[in-house]
Write a protein that holds these residues in place. Structure first.
Motif, PDB file in Angstrom:
ATOM      1  N   ALA A 279     -28.389   5.669 -46.599  1.00  0.00           N
ATOM      2  CA  ALA A 279     -27.922   5.177 -45.305  1.00  0.00           C
ATOM      3  C   ALA A 279     -28.490   3.787 -45.006  1.00  0.00           C
ATOM      4  O   ALA A 279     -27.773   2.898 -44.524  1.00  0.00           O
ATOM      5  CB  ALA A 279     -28.323   6.157 -44.200  1.00  0.00           C
ATOM      6  N   THR A 280     -29.773   3.588 -45.307  1.00  0.00           N
ATOM      7  CA  THR A 280     -30.394   2.282 -45.054  1.00  0.00           C
ATOM      8  C   THR A 280     -29.803   1.212 -45.963  1.00  0.00           C
ATOM      9  O   THR A 280     -29.550   0.077 -45.532  1.00  0.00           O
ATOM     10  CB  THR A 280     -31.911   2.371 -45.260  1.00  0.00           C
ATOM     11  OG1 THR A 280     -32.455   3.407 -44.439  1.00  0.00           O
ATOM     12  CG2 THR A 280     -32.581   1.055 -44.917  1.00  0.00           C
ATOM     13  N   ALA A 281     -29.589   1.559 -47.228  1.00  0.00           N
ATOM     14  CA  ALA A 281     -28.972   0.600 -48.156  1.00  0.00           C
ATOM     15  C   ALA A 281     -27.564   0.232 -47.711  1.00  0.00           C
ATOM     16  O   ALA A 281     -27.166  -0.941 -47.762  1.00  0.00           O
ATOM     17  CB  ALA A 281     -28.935   1.193 -49.565  1.00  0.00           C
ATOM     18  N   TRP A 282     -26.808   1.214 -47.245  1.00  0.00           N
ATOM     19  CA  TRP A 282     -25.446   0.941 -46.770  1.00  0.00           C
ATOM     20  C   TRP A 282     -25.473   0.038 -45.544  1.00  0.00           C
ATOM     21  O   TRP A 282     -24.673  -0.906 -45.441  1.00  0.00           O
ATOM     22  CB  TRP A 282     -24.750   2.262 -46.451  1.00  0.00           C
ATOM     23  CG  TRP A 282     -23.355   2.073 -45.933  1.00  0.00           C
ATOM     24  CD1 TRP A 282     -22.241   1.750 -46.658  1.00  0.00           C
ATOM     25  CD2 TRP A 282     -22.924   2.168 -44.564  1.00  0.00           C
ATOM     26  NE1 TRP A 282     -21.140   1.643 -45.831  1.00  0.00           N
ATOM     27  CE2 TRP A 282     -21.539   1.898 -44.539  1.00  0.00           C
ATOM     28  CE3 TRP A 282     -23.569   2.463 -43.378  1.00  0.00           C
ATOM     29  CZ2 TRP A 282     -20.797   1.921 -43.360  1.00  0.00           C
ATOM     30  CZ3 TRP A 282     -22.837   2.486 -42.192  1.00  0.00           C
ATOM     31  CH2 TRP A 282     -21.469   2.214 -42.202  1.00  0.00           C
TER      32      TRP A 282
ATOM     33  N   PRO B   2     -25.950  -5.966 -53.187  1.00  0.00           N
ATOM     34  CA  PRO B   2     -26.242  -4.549 -53.485  1.00  0.00           C
ATOM     35  C   PRO B   2     -27.686  -4.301 -53.913  1.00  0.00           C
ATOM     36  O   PRO B   2     -28.309  -3.349 -53.435  1.00  0.00           O
ATOM     37  CB  PRO B   2     -25.255  -4.240 -54.609  1.00  0.00           C
ATOM     38  CG  PRO B   2     -24.101  -5.155 -54.360  1.00  0.00           C
ATOM     39  CD  PRO B   2     -24.697  -6.414 -53.833  1.00  0.00           C
ATOM     40  N   ALA B   3     -28.236  -5.118 -54.804  1.00  0.00           N
ATOM     41  CA  ALA B   3     -29.610  -4.901 -55.264  1.00  0.00           C
ATOM     42  C   ALA B   3     -30.607  -5.035 -54.112  1.00  0.00           C
ATOM     43  O   ALA B   3     -31.540  -4.228 -53.976  1.00  0.00           O
ATOM     44  CB  ALA B   3     -29.958  -5.882 -56.377  1.00  0.00           C
ATOM     45  N   SER B   4     -30.422  -6.033 -53.272  1.00  0.00           N
ATOM     46  CA  SER B   4     -31.318  -6.229 -52.134  1.00  0.00           C
ATOM     47  C   SER B   4     -31.183  -5.091 -51.127  1.00  0.00           C
ATOM     48  O   SER B   4     -32.173  -4.658 -50.527  1.00  0.00           O
ATOM     49  CB  SER B   4     -31.024  -7.572 -51.455  1.00  0.00           C
ATOM     50  OG  SER B   4     -31.266  -8.657 -52.329  1.00  0.00           O
ATOM     51  N   ALA B   5     -29.967  -4.601 -50.940  1.00  0.00           N
ATOM     52  CA  ALA B   5     -29.752  -3.487 -50.014  1.00  0.00           C
ATOM     53  C   ALA B   5     -30.430  -2.215 -50.525  1.00  0.00           C
ATOM     54  O   ALA B   5     -31.054  -1.472 -49.754  1.00  0.00           O
ATOM     55  CB  ALA B   5     -28.255  -3.243 -49.826  1.00  0.00           C
ATOM     56  N   ILE B   6     -30.334  -1.972 -51.840  1.00  0.00           N
ATOM     57  CA  ILE B   6     -31.006  -0.803 -52.421  1.00  0.00           C
ATOM     58  C   ILE B   6     -32.518  -0.931 -52.266  1.00  0.00           C
ATOM     59  O   ILE B   6     -33.210   0.047 -51.928  1.00  0.00           O
ATOM     60  CB  ILE B   6     -30.628  -0.647 -53.908  1.00  0.00           C
ATOM     61  CG1 ILE B   6     -29.140  -0.319 -54.042  1.00  0.00           C
ATOM     62  CG2 ILE B   6     -31.462   0.452 -54.563  1.00  0.00           C
ATOM     63  CD1 ILE B   6     -28.635  -0.358 -55.474  1.00  0.00           C
TER      64      ILE B   6
ATOM     65  N   VAL C 270     -36.809   2.020 -56.271  1.00  0.00           N
ATOM     66  CA  VAL C 270     -37.248   0.627 -56.399  1.00  0.00           C
ATOM     67  C   VAL C 270     -36.869   0.102 -57.780  1.00  0.00           C
ATOM     68  O   VAL C 270     -36.362  -1.018 -57.928  1.00  0.00           O
ATOM     69  CB  VAL C 270     -38.772   0.520 -56.168  1.00  0.00           C
ATOM     70  CG1 VAL C 270     -39.247  -0.909 -56.434  1.00  0.00           C
ATOM     71  CG2 VAL C 270     -39.138   0.948 -54.751  1.00  0.00           C
ATOM     72  N   HIS C 271     -37.092   0.917 -58.816  1.00  0.00           N
ATOM     73  CA  HIS C 271     -36.696   0.528 -60.167  1.00  0.00           C
ATOM     74  C   HIS C 271     -35.178   0.393 -60.289  1.00  0.00           C
ATOM     75  O   HIS C 271     -34.690  -0.447 -61.045  1.00  0.00           O
ATOM     76  CB  HIS C 271     -37.215   1.542 -61.181  1.00  0.00           C
ATOM     77  CG  HIS C 271     -38.658   1.379 -61.507  1.00  0.00           C
ATOM     78  ND1 HIS C 271     -39.148   0.303 -62.221  1.00  0.00           N
ATOM     79  CD2 HIS C 271     -39.736   2.143 -61.216  1.00  0.00           C
ATOM     80  CE1 HIS C 271     -40.455   0.414 -62.357  1.00  0.00           C
ATOM     81  NE2 HIS C 271     -40.838   1.524 -61.752  1.00  0.00           N
ATOM     82  N   LEU C 272     -34.447   1.205 -59.550  1.00  0.00           N
ATOM     83  CA  LEU C 272     -32.986   1.091 -59.552  1.00  0.00           C
ATOM     84  C   LEU C 272     -32.573  -0.281 -59.040  1.00  0.00           C
ATOM     85  O   LEU C 272     -31.686  -0.928 -59.621  1.00  0.00           O
ATOM     86  CB  LEU C 272     -32.376   2.193 -58.687  1.00  0.00           C
ATOM     87  CG  LEU C 272     -30.858   2.146 -58.493  1.00  0.00           C
ATOM     88  CD1 LEU C 272     -30.138   2.282 -59.835  1.00  0.00           C
ATOM     89  CD2 LEU C 272     -30.404   3.238 -57.520  1.00  0.00           C
ATOM     90  N   ALA C 273     -33.198  -0.738 -57.956  1.00  0.00           N
ATOM     91  CA  ALA C 273     -32.884  -2.067 -57.430  1.00  0.00           C
ATOM     92  C   ALA C 273     -33.217  -3.154 -58.446  1.00  0.00           C
ATOM     93  O   ALA C 273     -32.448  -4.104 -58.627  1.00  0.00           O
ATOM     94  CB  ALA C 273     -33.663  -2.303 -56.131  1.00  0.00           C
TER      95      ALA C 273
END
Length: 437
Positions: free
Chosen positions: A113-116, A126-130, A187-190
């Motif tokens: 939800a926060t990333a969206w 997208p990376a910064s949002a994640i 965090v690693h996903l981002a």
């Protein structure tokens, strides 16, 4: 940072760490609120630029200071929890049901939800949002001491009586103990989204290693190191090295560094290793007073480090850290604290929930569920994750991320710090009244 200022800052923090807990005992105000405000006032003074930590110039200092603070905090949490977790007993897993629901349901929903919101409202890549969602995932009850368990208790007459009976405090404390490590895969996903070209390049690696493998390695090393240290402390054949008998509490700090270092060298999650090590240490000789001695040392060091970080954060906030904060970022932060966390945690606590006291006292009533959902306190772990990620890859609008995270932490410290005492007192009074009926 100027070396002389380090001594001054440490002295101020240590003095306040000694004075504030007693001075604020009867006030609906927590020490972190006072320290953050004091730091903000200090930031308005004409201080030399060398004493102001900035994410750009002092990222490594920020990363390692917050890293050490978090691992000390995790050892304290693991030693403080009285409710045992026997990995071979299903009943023991069930008694941790509120924790699992917060970790496996609420945290992923909150990150998503926060990333969206970061992507849709703030216009982040997208990376910064994640990364925003992952950094703001960990909760930190140390910043509002009224919502965490007080520490290890012992009952020499009946070991079976050693348990947590306040489900709200247990849920919030145990959640914070684990989600500091379980947020790391995201965090690693981002980081992977920034550095890799397509899902095929990193998808399998992330699921197999970052999401699963590192968790297993971290937990296994933590349990093994905790078991080995406990055997030495309590059951060594040589009395001279049975630290439980000599009363040397610094073993707790050694346990922090050993478990974390081993896990990091093995490329596992060190945060999970420290918590698992603490829980394993606590599981041996549960009635021993030695656990309380170790916890006291960790608690004092944790308090000092936390107050130092909050002073520095206050100085940075009034010194320009919020310059890149937009009204959209502020809105996302407020929505996270007042909507996203409460709603996702409420949903999680309703999933598979049993009626209160249905099985050995486990369960949350409506009031307790609401309080648990509300107190999703953001803190020092968020700063660490952001410093760690920005040190590994270049993220677009990193200054916006820092401003937004700092704003969320500041609002959380004030909001939850002011409401913790009256809310927990209300729950305690209601629990006492219900028991007297």
């Amino acid at each position: 940072m100027d070396a002389d200022f380090v001594y001054l800052l440490a002295g101020i923090a240590l003095l306040l760490a000694v004075v504030l807990p007693v001075a604020l005992r009867s006030a609906a105000l927590s020490a972190p609120v006072v320290l953050l405000g004091l730091g903000a006032l200090m930031g308005l003074l004409p201080l030399p630029e060398a004493v102001r930590l900035t994410p750009g110039d002092d990222r490594e200092v920020i990363e390692h200071l917050t890293e050490f603070t978090v691992i000390i905090s995790l050892m304290g949490v693991g030693l403080a929890l009285d409710r045992p977790l026997n990995i071979r007993a299903w009943g023991s897993w069930r008694r941790w049901g509120t924790t699992w629901r917060l970790l496996l349901v609420a945290m992923p929903l909150s990150i998503a939800a926060t990333a969206w919101l970061g992507w849709w409202v703030m216009g982040l890549a997208p990376a910064s949002a994640i990364l925003l969602g992952a950094a703001l995932a960990p909760t930190d009850p140390v910043l509002a001491s009224d919502v965490q368990v007080e520490g290890p208790t012992t009952d020499e007459d009946d070991e079976t009586e050693i348990d947590e009976h306040d489900e709200v405090r247990f849920a919030l404390t145990s959640e914070a103990g684990m989600n500091d490590g379980l947020a790391f895969p995201f965090v690693h996903l981002a980081i992977l989204v920034v550095g890799a070209g397509s899902l095929a390049d990193w998808g399998v690696q992330w699921v197999a290693w970052d999401l699963l493998g590192k968790v297993v390695v971290g937990v296994a090393i933590g349990m093994a190191s905790g078991w080995a240290l406990a055997r030495v402390a309590f059951r060594s054949r040589r009395p001279s090295i049975r630290t439980a008998e000599t009363g040397e509490p610094l073993l707790a700090i050694a346990a922090v560094l050993l478990s974390y270092g081993l896990a990091q060298v093995a490329h596992g999650y060190g945060f999970l290793a420290v918590f698992a090590c603490a829980m394993t240490l606590r599981s041996m000789e549960r009635t021993a007073e030695y656990h309380a001695l170790m916890h006291q040392v960790i608690e004092r060091l944790e308090r000092l480090l936390t107050l130092v970080v909050l002073l520095l954060l206050g100085v940075a906030i009034s010194g320009g850290l919020l310059d890149s904060l937009s009204w959209r970022g502020a809105a996302v932060g407020v929505v996270l604290l007042l909507v996203v966390r409460p709603v996702t945690a409420w949903i999680a606590l309703r999933v598979g929930a049993r009626r209160k006291h249905e099985v050995d006292g486990e369960g949350l009533g409506p009031r307790e569920r609401l309080a648990t959902a509300f107190f999703g306190i953001r803190g020092i772990g968020s700063i660490y994750y952001l410093a760690y990620a920005t040190g590994h890859e270049h993220f677009e609008r990193a200054d916006t991320l820092w401003s937004t995270v700092a704003f969320v932490i500041a609002v959380s410290v004030v909001l939850h710090g002011i409401t913790a005492t009256p809310v927990m007192r209300w729950l305690d009074d209601h629990r006492t009244a219900a028991a007297a009926r």
